[in-house]
Design a protein around this motif. Sequence first.
Motif, PDB file in Angstrom:
ATOM      1  N   GLN A   1     -23.981  -2.019  20.349  1.00  0.00           N
ATOM      2  CA  GLN A   1     -23.441  -1.523  19.015  1.00  0.00           C
ATOM      3  C   GLN A   1     -23.135  -2.222  18.090  1.00  0.00           C
ATOM      4  N   ALA A   2     -23.172  -2.383  17.251  1.00  0.00           N
ATOM      5  CA  ALA A   2     -23.221  -3.494  16.194  1.00  0.00           C
ATOM      6  C   ALA A   2     -22.225  -2.808  15.099  1.00  0.00           C
ATOM      7  N   TRP A   3     -21.895  -2.726  14.287  1.00  0.00           N
ATOM      8  CA  TRP A   3     -20.764  -2.301  13.206  1.00  0.00           C
ATOM      9  C   TRP A   3     -20.922  -2.619  11.981  1.00  0.00           C
ATOM     10  N   LEU A   4     -21.199  -2.290  11.160  1.00  0.00           N
ATOM     11  CA  LEU A   4     -21.663  -2.783   9.876  1.00  0.00           C
ATOM     12  C   LEU A   4     -20.675  -3.570   8.814  1.00  0.00           C
ATOM     13  N   GLY A   5     -19.163  -3.046   8.725  1.00  0.00           N
ATOM     14  CA  GLY A   5     -17.551  -3.054   7.986  1.00  0.00           C
ATOM     15  C   GLY A   5     -18.245  -2.514   6.885  1.00  0.00           C
ATOM     16  N   GLY A   6     -18.100  -3.009   5.587  1.00  0.00           N
ATOM     17  CA  GLY A   6     -18.110  -2.523   4.877  1.00  0.00           C
ATOM     18  C   GLY A   6     -17.739  -1.778   3.828  1.00  0.00           C
ATOM     19  N   SER A   7     -15.956  -1.345   4.489  1.00  0.00           N
ATOM     20  CA  SER A   7     -15.305  -1.174   3.906  1.00  0.00           C
ATOM     21  C   SER A   7     -14.573  -1.090   2.467  1.00  0.00           C
TER      22      SER A   7
ATOM     23  N   ALA B   1       1.052  -1.281  -0.685  1.00  0.00           N
ATOM     24  CA  ALA B   1       0.176   0.310   0.084  1.00  0.00           C
ATOM     25  C   ALA B   1       1.054   1.328  -0.086  1.00  0.00           C
ATOM     26  N   ARG B   2       0.348   2.648  -0.317  1.00  0.00           N
ATOM     27  CA  ARG B   2       0.806   4.038  -0.622  1.00  0.00           C
ATOM     28  C   ARG B   2       0.148   4.395  -0.145  1.00  0.00           C
ATOM     29  N   VAL B   3      -1.004   4.410  -0.211  1.00  0.00           N
ATOM     30  CA  VAL B   3      -1.962   4.940   1.119  1.00  0.00           C
ATOM     31  C   VAL B   3      -3.028   4.154   1.675  1.00  0.00           C
ATOM     32  N   VAL B   4      -2.784   4.446   3.000  1.00  0.00           N
ATOM     33  CA  VAL B   4      -3.175   3.478   4.091  1.00  0.00           C
ATOM     34  C   VAL B   4      -4.616   4.291   4.687  1.00  0.00           C
ATOM     35  N   VAL B   5      -6.181   4.270   4.866  1.00  0.00           N
ATOM     36  CA  VAL B   5      -7.213   4.112   5.125  1.00  0.00           C
ATOM     37  C   VAL B   5      -7.998   3.672   6.821  1.00  0.00           C
ATOM     38  N   LEU B   6      -7.690   3.957   7.682  1.00  0.00           N
ATOM     39  CA  LEU B   6      -7.778   3.989   8.879  1.00  0.00           C
ATOM     40  C   LEU B   6      -9.030   4.106   9.082  1.00  0.00           C
ATOM     41  N   PRO B   7     -10.446   3.984  10.304  1.00  0.00           N
ATOM     42  CA  PRO B   7     -11.225   4.302  10.440  1.00  0.00           C
ATOM     43  C   PRO B   7     -11.446   5.437  11.222  1.00  0.00           C
ATOM     44  N   GLU B   8     -12.962   5.838  11.428  1.00  0.00           N
ATOM     45  CA  GLU B   8     -13.386   6.717  12.507  1.00  0.00           C
ATOM     46  C   GLU B   8     -12.685   7.199  13.846  1.00  0.00           C
ATOM     47  N   LEU B   9     -12.528   7.478  15.056  1.00  0.00           N
ATOM     48  CA  LEU B   9     -12.054   7.618  15.903  1.00  0.00           C
ATOM     49  C   LEU B   9     -10.908   6.312  16.269  1.00  0.00           C
ATOM     50  N   ALA B  10      -9.886   6.464  15.414  1.00  0.00           N
ATOM     51  CA  ALA B  10      -9.898   4.936  15.592  1.00  0.00           C
ATOM     52  C   ALA B  10      -8.617   4.953  16.957  1.00  0.00           C
ATOM     53  N   ASN B  11      -8.286   5.863  17.847  1.00  0.00           N
ATOM     54  CA  ASN B  11      -7.504   6.563  18.861  1.00  0.00           C
ATOM     55  C   ASN B  11      -8.157   5.671  20.308  1.00  0.00           C
ATOM     56  N   THR B  12      -9.841   6.063  19.187  1.00  0.00           N
ATOM     57  CA  THR B  12     -10.839   5.688  21.079  1.00  0.00           C
ATOM     58  C   THR B  12     -11.837   4.398  20.576  1.00  0.00           C
ATOM     59  N   GLY B  13     -12.854   4.341  19.969  1.00  0.00           N
ATOM     60  CA  GLY B  13     -13.753   3.389  19.652  1.00  0.00           C
ATOM     61  C   GLY B  13     -14.778   4.706  19.660  1.00  0.00           C
ATOM     62  N   TYR B  14     -16.223   3.889  19.987  1.00  0.00           N
ATOM     63  CA  TYR B  14     -16.912   5.059  19.596  1.00  0.00           C
ATOM     64  C   TYR B  14     -18.109   5.532  20.623  1.00  0.00           C
ATOM     65  N   MET B  15     -18.136   4.763  21.209  1.00  0.00           N
ATOM     66  CA  MET B  15     -19.425   4.245  22.164  1.00  0.00           C
ATOM     67  C   MET B  15     -19.250   5.164  23.974  1.00  0.00           C
ATOM     68  N   PHE B  16     -18.676   5.941  23.925  1.00  0.00           N
ATOM     69  CA  PHE B  16     -18.451   6.879  24.435  1.00  0.00           C
ATOM     70  C   PHE B  16     -20.071   7.180  25.638  1.00  0.00           C
TER      71      PHE B  16
END
Lengths: 280, 280
Positions: free
Chosen positions: A217-223, A39-54
């Motif tokens: 909370q279930a996450w969809l995936g689908g990248s 890979a030359r370009v790498v995309v990471l998820p949203e809020l990848a440092n913390t998770g989401y369900m605060f």
Amino acid sequence: MSETKIVVACCQLSLAVGDADGNRAKVRSAISDAARAGARVVVLPELANTGYMFADIDELRAAAEPLNGPTITEWANLAAQYGLIIVGGFAESGDGDLVYNSAVLIDESGVRTRYRKAHLWDREKDNLFTPGSDLPPVVDTAVGRIGVMICYDLEFPEWIRMVALDGAELLCAPVNWPLYPAPNGERPTEIVKIQAGATVNRMFIAAAARVGQERGQAWLGGSVIVDADGFPLTEIQLDTETIVLATINLADARDKAISERNNVQTDRRPELYSRIGKPL
Amino acid sequence: MSETKIVVACCQLSLAVGDADGNRAKVRSAISDAARAGARVVVLPELANTGYMFADIDELRAAAEPLNGPTITEWANLAAQYGLIIVGGFAESGDGDLVYNSAVLIDESGVRTRYRKAHLWDREKDNLFTPGSDLPPVVDTAVGRIGVMICYDLEFPEWIRMVALDGAELLCAPVNWPLYPAPNGERPTEIVKIQAGATVNRMFIAAAARVGQERGQAWLGGSVIVDADGFPLTEIQLDTETIVLATINLADARDKAISERNNVQTDRRPELYSRIGKPL
């Protein structure tokens, strides 16, 4: 613009609130794996440092980091080490007590842009994140022009159009799609919207998503990585951590012609679209 | 707004330049069949009076009709006879020698609106049609608010957004999609764009398309009725003349909420979208 054919990777990960070290290790490992896969370009998820369900703003504030915090510093080191462009989402502690749902684009030289999500989803609005009010950035990189936005932003065709008008050839989007049921055999509309955004703008779009369960909370995936004709280049996987990869030629996105006499940008009639920028 | 649950029909037909009587008979028969199947709204293809593959402007001028010509007069009679709302495309002879790629919305009272395609496709630009410069109309009908646009117009998310902002609950689109190859197993992106337009606006969209061959040009078919969640309600048929029908509840399109805190219209940030209305 010597290098146009490149490998893009989207890292589809399971992350968790309250496990900063675990999240950081998982992302580090995914970046290394993507680099080793070419890979030359790498995309990471949203809020990848913390998770989401605060649970609340206190938990979010404790987990958020500034732009010069350990997570972005580590990503910058990895970008330099492997020669990568990294686009990833993180919870950003800003001025005062404000927290943003942000994303960075980092290359070998460091952080090139920081974007704050302008369209907030559901509980994000509930005394958690502050919405950004800057336009989505488009950055000139060694491989071409790359735009950045985050998850629900993608559901506003105006936002996608704007990065395309600014010359984005590839739009990289950290996302975190909640799992909603789709009718049997139907592709999730989160992906349909990306396909449409890609083809009406003749632009590549790469979205890196979350999988797994987090506090109920279930996450969809689908990248997915979609080409400038609007078709997915990668297999859509809903239930598993994975890195999806595609080789793309960004020159395809610089050619906006779709017939002998048609062009997705010059066929627009902006003089008729002023309503789009006016209040309801 | 007493009647919200209605049957919509899209008539997918094969038509031909040079056969005005044959085209008119075929459309008349399809309207009658749709009415007998319970349709309250009937959508016809683009240029349903003439076919599409004109040799030159002379052939087009000879085939085009004014708004009070035999085709629209017949459709108005059928709308009154069966109690229908009809949205159909026709080649319209306007002032002077100008010809427009137009559509009408007709109800029992007669022609309610006439719209001229603003975004012209390929050979349409080649000394054939004059582009319209009016916004796409939205009409208050007995069943709800219905918007009208034509084929390539649908590829401009701005145009779809505008009818939704004007309160359209159902967008009816006469289309004439050329056949392009899609990768194996992929839905044609013409339909993907409609799905995306429906879900980002929470609005029903019904498109009636052409099939068959005409002077060497193959047509895609693919007529579809998509719900406000962006999913097709009808089987997508590519190769055959057919009438696709769906029962829809327009109240679904009046509810723009997509989560406890999200709404596809009020979540927009129009103050950030001014670029959309500006020249390239």
